[in-house]
Design a protein around this motif. Structure first.
Motif, PDB file in Angstrom:
ATOM      1  N   LEU A   1      53.880  16.714  93.288  1.00 46.31           N
ATOM      2  CA  LEU A   1      52.683  16.493  94.092  1.00 46.31           C
ATOM      3  C   LEU A   1      52.642  15.072  94.640  1.00 46.31           C
ATOM      4  CD1 LEU A   1      49.986  18.356  91.934  1.00 46.31           C
ATOM      5  CD2 LEU A   1      51.094  19.164  94.032  1.00 46.31           C
ATOM      6  N   GLN A   2      53.076  14.106  93.828  1.00 42.97           N
ATOM      7  CA  GLN A   2      53.081  12.712  94.281  1.00 42.97           C
ATOM      8  C   GLN A   2      54.017  12.512  95.469  1.00 42.97           C
ATOM      9  OE1 GLN A   2      54.089  10.822  90.565  1.00 42.97           O
ATOM     10  NE2 GLN A   2      51.957  10.229  90.136  1.00 42.97           N
ATOM     11  N   GLY A   3      55.080  13.297  95.503  1.00 43.45           N
ATOM     12  CA  GLY A   3      56.040  13.167  96.589  1.00 43.45           C
ATOM     13  C   GLY A   3      55.734  14.039  97.789  1.00 43.45           C
ATOM     14  N   MET A   4      54.610  14.768  97.750  1.00 39.63           N
ATOM     15  CA  MET A   4      54.277  15.683  98.835  1.00 39.63           C
ATOM     16  C   MET A   4      53.461  14.996  99.909  1.00 39.63           C
ATOM     17  SD  MET A   4      52.437  19.398  98.469  1.00 39.63           S
ATOM     18  CE  MET A   4      50.887  19.130  99.287  1.00 39.63           C
ATOM     19  N   GLU A   5      53.873  15.163 101.127  1.00 39.39           N
ATOM     20  CA  GLU A   5      53.136  14.583 102.246  1.00 39.39           C
ATOM     21  C   GLU A   5      51.745  15.215 102.344  1.00 39.39           C
ATOM     22  OE1 GLU A   5      53.548  14.035 107.109  1.00 39.39           O
ATOM     23  OE2 GLU A   5      55.100  15.092 105.965  1.00 39.39           O
ATOM     24  N   GLY A   6      50.740  14.408 102.536  1.00 42.93           N
ATOM     25  CA  GLY A   6      49.377  14.923 102.672  1.00 42.93           C
ATOM     26  C   GLY A   6      48.512  14.686 101.454  1.00 42.93           C
ATOM     27  N   ILE A   7      49.119  14.357 100.294  1.00 43.29           N
ATOM     28  CA  ILE A   7      48.334  14.061  99.089  1.00 43.29           C
ATOM     29  C   ILE A   7      48.210  12.555  98.946  1.00 43.29           C
ATOM     30  CG2 ILE A   7      48.252  14.211  96.578  1.00 43.29           C
ATOM     31  CD1 ILE A   7      49.401  16.948  96.731  1.00 43.29           C
ATOM     32  N   ILE A   8      46.971  12.063  98.969  1.00 48.20           N
ATOM     33  CA  ILE A   8      46.702  10.629  98.954  1.00 48.20           C
ATOM     34  C   ILE A   8      46.492  10.120  97.534  1.00 48.20           C
ATOM     35  CG2 ILE A   8      45.125   8.835  99.794  1.00 48.20           C
ATOM     36  CD1 ILE A   8      44.464  10.818 102.110  1.00 48.20           C
ATOM     37  N   MET A   9      45.782  10.904  96.697  1.00 53.27           N
ATOM     38  CA  MET A   9      45.461  10.466  95.341  1.00 53.27           C
ATOM     39  C   MET A   9      45.388  11.681  94.427  1.00 53.27           C
ATOM     40  SD  MET A   9      42.142   8.311  94.003  1.00 53.27           S
ATOM     41  CE  MET A   9      41.071   9.735  94.139  1.00 53.27           C
ATOM     42  N   ILE A  10      45.805  11.511  93.156  1.00 51.79           N
ATOM     43  CA  ILE A  10      45.758  12.574  92.146  1.00 51.79           C
ATOM     44  C   ILE A  10      45.002  12.047  90.938  1.00 51.79           C
ATOM     45  CG2 ILE A  10      47.095  14.093  90.646  1.00 51.79           C
ATOM     46  CD1 ILE A  10      49.423  13.810  92.608  1.00 51.79           C
TER      47      ILE A  10
ATOM     48  N   PRO B   1      43.765  23.020  82.523  1.00 54.15           N
ATOM     49  CA  PRO B   1      44.268  21.769  83.119  1.00 54.15           C
ATOM     50  C   PRO B   1      43.887  21.689  84.599  1.00 54.15           C
ATOM     51  CG  PRO B   1      45.982  22.841  81.800  1.00 54.15           C
ATOM     52  CD  PRO B   1      44.837  23.811  81.903  1.00 54.15           C
ATOM     53  N   THR B   2      43.198  20.643  84.980  1.00 50.76           N
ATOM     54  CA  THR B   2      42.632  20.552  86.328  1.00 50.76           C
ATOM     55  C   THR B   2      42.942  19.200  86.963  1.00 50.76           C
ATOM     56  OG1 THR B   2      40.816  22.026  85.690  1.00 50.76           O
ATOM     57  CG2 THR B   2      40.502  20.741  87.689  1.00 50.76           C
ATOM     58  N   LEU B   3      43.291  19.234  88.241  1.00 51.04           N
ATOM     59  CA  LEU B   3      43.519  18.021  89.014  1.00 51.04           C
ATOM     60  C   LEU B   3      42.517  17.943  90.160  1.00 51.04           C
ATOM     61  CD1 LEU B   3      47.425  17.985  89.408  1.00 51.04           C
ATOM     62  CD2 LEU B   3      46.046  16.720  87.743  1.00 51.04           C
ATOM     63  N   ARG B   4      42.075  16.736  90.457  1.00 49.54           N
ATOM     64  CA  ARG B   4      41.293  16.479  91.661  1.00 49.54           C
ATOM     65  C   ARG B   4      42.201  15.732  92.633  1.00 49.54           C
ATOM     66  NH1 ARG B   4      36.148  13.613  90.188  1.00 49.54           N
ATOM     67  NH2 ARG B   4      35.458  15.729  89.698  1.00 49.54           N
ATOM     68  N   LEU B   5      42.347  16.277  93.817  1.00 46.87           N
ATOM     69  CA  LEU B   5      43.254  15.715  94.801  1.00 46.87           C
ATOM     70  C   LEU B   5      42.475  15.211  96.011  1.00 46.87           C
ATOM     71  CD1 LEU B   5      45.953  18.565  94.831  1.00 46.87           C
ATOM     72  CD2 LEU B   5      45.888  16.549  93.364  1.00 46.87           C
ATOM     73  N   ASN B   6      42.836  14.033  96.466  1.00 44.93           N
ATOM     74  CA  ASN B   6      42.356  13.557  97.759  1.00 44.93           C
ATOM     75  C   ASN B   6      43.482  13.817  98.745  1.00 44.93           C
ATOM     76  OD1 ASN B   6      41.977  11.330  99.952  1.00 44.93           O
ATOM     77  ND2 ASN B   6      40.016  11.467  98.884  1.00 44.93           N
ATOM     78  N   VAL B   7      43.221  14.678  99.720  1.00 49.69           N
ATOM     79  CA  VAL B   7      44.295  15.132 100.603  1.00 49.69           C
ATOM     80  C   VAL B   7      43.937  14.848 102.056  1.00 49.69           C
ATOM     81  CG1 VAL B   7      44.910  16.944  98.971  1.00 49.69           C
ATOM     82  CG2 VAL B   7      43.373  17.477 100.861  1.00 49.69           C
ATOM     83  N   SER B   8      44.965  14.721 102.869  1.00 50.18           N
ATOM     84  CA  SER B   8      44.756  14.562 104.294  1.00 50.18           C
ATOM     85  C   SER B   8      44.343  15.899 104.882  1.00 50.18           C
ATOM     86  CB  SER B   8      46.042  14.070 104.964  1.00 50.18           C
ATOM     87  OG  SER B   8      47.068  15.028 104.827  1.00 50.18           O
ATOM     88  N   LYS B   9      43.782  15.875 106.051  1.00 50.09           N
ATOM     89  CA  LYS B   9      43.268  17.102 106.654  1.00 50.09           C
ATOM     90  C   LYS B   9      44.373  17.906 107.337  1.00 50.09           C
ATOM     91  CE  LYS B   9      38.457  15.862 107.090  1.00 50.09           C
ATOM     92  NZ  LYS B   9      37.277  15.787 107.964  1.00 50.09           N
ATOM     93  N   THR B  10      45.459  18.070 106.615  1.00 50.39           N
ATOM     94  CA  THR B  10      46.533  18.951 107.050  1.00 50.39           C
ATOM     95  C   THR B  10      46.645  20.046 106.006  1.00 50.39           C
ATOM     96  OG1 THR B  10      48.149  17.597 105.873  1.00 50.39           O
ATOM     97  CG2 THR B  10      47.787  17.096 108.199  1.00 50.39           C
TER      98      THR B  10
END
Length: 398
Positions: free
Chosen positions: A266-275, A284-293
Motif C-alpha cells: 500500500l505504501q508503494g501504491m500511487e494514490g495513497i498519501i497516508m496510512i 484489523p482496520t486501516l484509515r487511508l488518505n487517498v488521492s481522488k483517483t
C-alpha cells in the motif's frame, strides 16, 4: 489488534528443532466453520481453553471417517518459541504474532482460510435474528452498533443466529447459524452506553471486551434455527465530516488480516498519501488518505495477490453510534439492495473457491444471489435511540 509477520524461512522448514520437541506435548481440539473442519493445537492449555470458551458451539466430535472427503486443516499455536513471541503455524506459513489477544488472532486466520475455501455458502458480513421462521440479516461495518441492536431484539423475543457472519447455504437459501460467544464490557452486555459528547462516545468505544459470553447465558437469549431471509438491513455508520480537500479524501478498510507485506504494498501504491492503523476495532482496520483517483480496485488486486479479504470499507471517518439521535430508515428500490448485499459478501471474490466456481464472474454470482433473495426486502438504517430503532425492526415482522 494483533498483527502477523510472515516468515518465508519458516514456510520452508515450518517447525524448528525446538518447536518439534513441543509437538509431543501439544493440546488439541477439533472444530468446524461452514462445514470446513480444522484442528487447533497448542503447547498452552490456556490457549485451547480460551479459544474453546468463545467457539464452544463449533466444536466437533470424531465422526468415524464420515467427513473423509473434507480434509481437516491443522493450525498450531506455539507460545514457547525461539523468538520469544507466539507463533502460528499453518500448512503453508509461519506467522509471528504481536499482541495479547491470541484467540482473536487465531480466529482471523481461520476466517481467512474459510473465506477462501467455503463454496457451499454465501458468507455475508452481518448478524442474524429470526422470529416465526423469518430471518433478519443486519449487515454493517464494525463498531456501528450491530451487536447492541441484535441483543435488544433478542431481549424482545427474537431468536439469535449470529452477531457477526450470516452463512446462506446455496442449495437451500437458508441462513445457517454462526453462534460464537458475544463480547461483554464494563460488567454488562454491549449496550448503548455511548451517550454523551462525541469525545465521550469515542473514548467509550475504545474499551476492550472483558469477557465473552454464550447467548444462552444472557437473559432471554435463545438459539434459533436455520431460516429463510425476510429482510436485509444495512446499518449506515455515523460519519465525521471528512477532512477533505480538492485533492484527497479519507476511507476506512477492514481486512481479514494486516501484515507487513500488505503495508509495504500500500505504501508503494500511487494514490495513497497516508496510512493509519486503527486500534480498538474487531477486525484489523486501516484509515487511508487517498488521492481522488480510483484506488479501491487496485487495493482489491493487491489483497487478492496476498490472499487477504476486504471485510468492509467506506468513505469518511466512522464514529460510534449516537443513541440520543432519531433513527432513520429507507427502503432500497430496484436492484440497489442486491448490489449493496454483494459488497458485504465476504467469499465472493478471487482467490476464493466460490469465485472460481463462477469462473470469477461477478455477474454470475449476482444472478444466483438474486434467486435466493428474490422475495427479500432491503433497507438502509441509521441507528438512533435504541428503543425506537428496535421498534422499527420489530414492526417489519408484523
Amino acid at each position: 489488534t494483533m498483527s502477523m509477520t510472515s516468515s518465508s524461512q519458516g514456510q520452508q522448514r515450518r517447525f524448528s528443532e525446538a518447536e518439534r520437541s513441543l509437538i509431543k506435548r501439544m493440546f488439541s481440539e477439533d472444530y468446524s466453520f461452514f462445514g470446513l473442519p480444522f484442528t487447533l493445537l497448542s503447547d498452552s492449555k490456556d490457549v485451547i481453553r480460551e479459544f474453546g470458551d468463545i467457539y464452544r458451539r463449533f466444536k466437533r466430535k470424531s465422526e468415524g471417517g464420515k467427513d473423509k472427503d473434507i480434509p481437516s486443516v491443522s493450525i498450531s499455536l506455539l507460545m514457547e518459541t525461539e523468538e520469544g513471541r507466539p507463533v502460528l503455524i499453518t500448512p503453508d506459513s509461519r506467522l509471528i504474532l504481536d499482541g495479547n489477544d491470541i484467540p482473536s488472532s487465531i480466529y482471523l486466520f481461520i476466517l481467512n482460510y474459510a473465506f477462501r475455501e467455503a463454496r457451499n455458502h454465501f458468507i455475508i458480513h452481518g448478524g442474524v435474528v429470526e422470529k416465526g421462521g423469518r430471518g433478519i440479516i443486519i449487515s454493517a461495518s464494525s463498531s456501528v452498533g450491530k451487536t447492541t441492536l441484535i441483543l435488544e431484539l433478542v431481549k424482545r423475543g427474537f431468536y439469535f443466529l449470529s452477531d457477526e457472519l450470516a452463512p446462506v447455504r446455496r442449495n437451500t437459501g437458508l441462513i445457517e447459524l454462526f453462534p460464537r460467544s458475544i463480547g461483554m464490557r464494563n460488567n454488562g452486555i454491549l449496550r448503548p452506553d455511548s451517550i454523551g459528547t462525541r469525545n465521550d462516545r469515542e473514548q467509550k468505544a475504545k474499551n476492550e471486551f472483558k469477557e465473552m459470553v454464550d447467548i444462552s447465558d444472557i437473559p432471554g437469549g435463545k438459539i434459533g434455527n436455520p431460516c429463510l431471509p425476510r429482510c436485509v438491513i444495512f446499518l449506515s455508520p455515523p460519519l465525521k465530516e471528512e477532512m477533505e480537500d480538492q485533492y484527497s479524501r479519507v476511507m476506512e478498510i477492514a481486512f481479514s488480516r494486516i501484515d507487513g507485506e500488505l503495508i509495504r504494498s500500500l505504501q508503494g501504491m500511487e494514490g495513497i498519501i497516508m496510512i493509519e492503523r486503527l486500534d480498538g476495532r474487531p477486525y484489523p482496520t486501516l484509515r487511508l488518505n487517498v488521492s481522488k483517483t480510483p484506488v479501491i480496485e487496485r487495493i482489491e488486486d493487491i489483497c487478492r495477490g496476498l490472499g487477504i479479504f476486504i471485510l468492509n470499507s467506506h468513505w469518511g471517518i466512522s464514529e460510534p453510534p449516537d443513541y440520543t439521535a432519531t433513527p432513520k430508515i429507507e427502503r432500497l428500490q430496484g436492484s440497489s439492495g442486491l448490489i449493496e448485499l454483494a459488497k458485504h459478501l465476504l467469499n465472493g471474490r478471487a482467490p476464493s473457491r466460490l469465485s472460481q466456481e463462477f469462473n470469477n464472474s461477478q455477474s454470475r454470482i449476482m444472478m444466483e444471489l438474486a434467486g435466493i433473495f428474490e422475495r427479500v426486502s432491503f433497507y438502509r438504517l441509521t441507528i438512533g435511540r435504541l428503543k425506537d430503532t428496535a421498534d422499527i425492526i420489530e414492526g417489519m415482522q408484523e
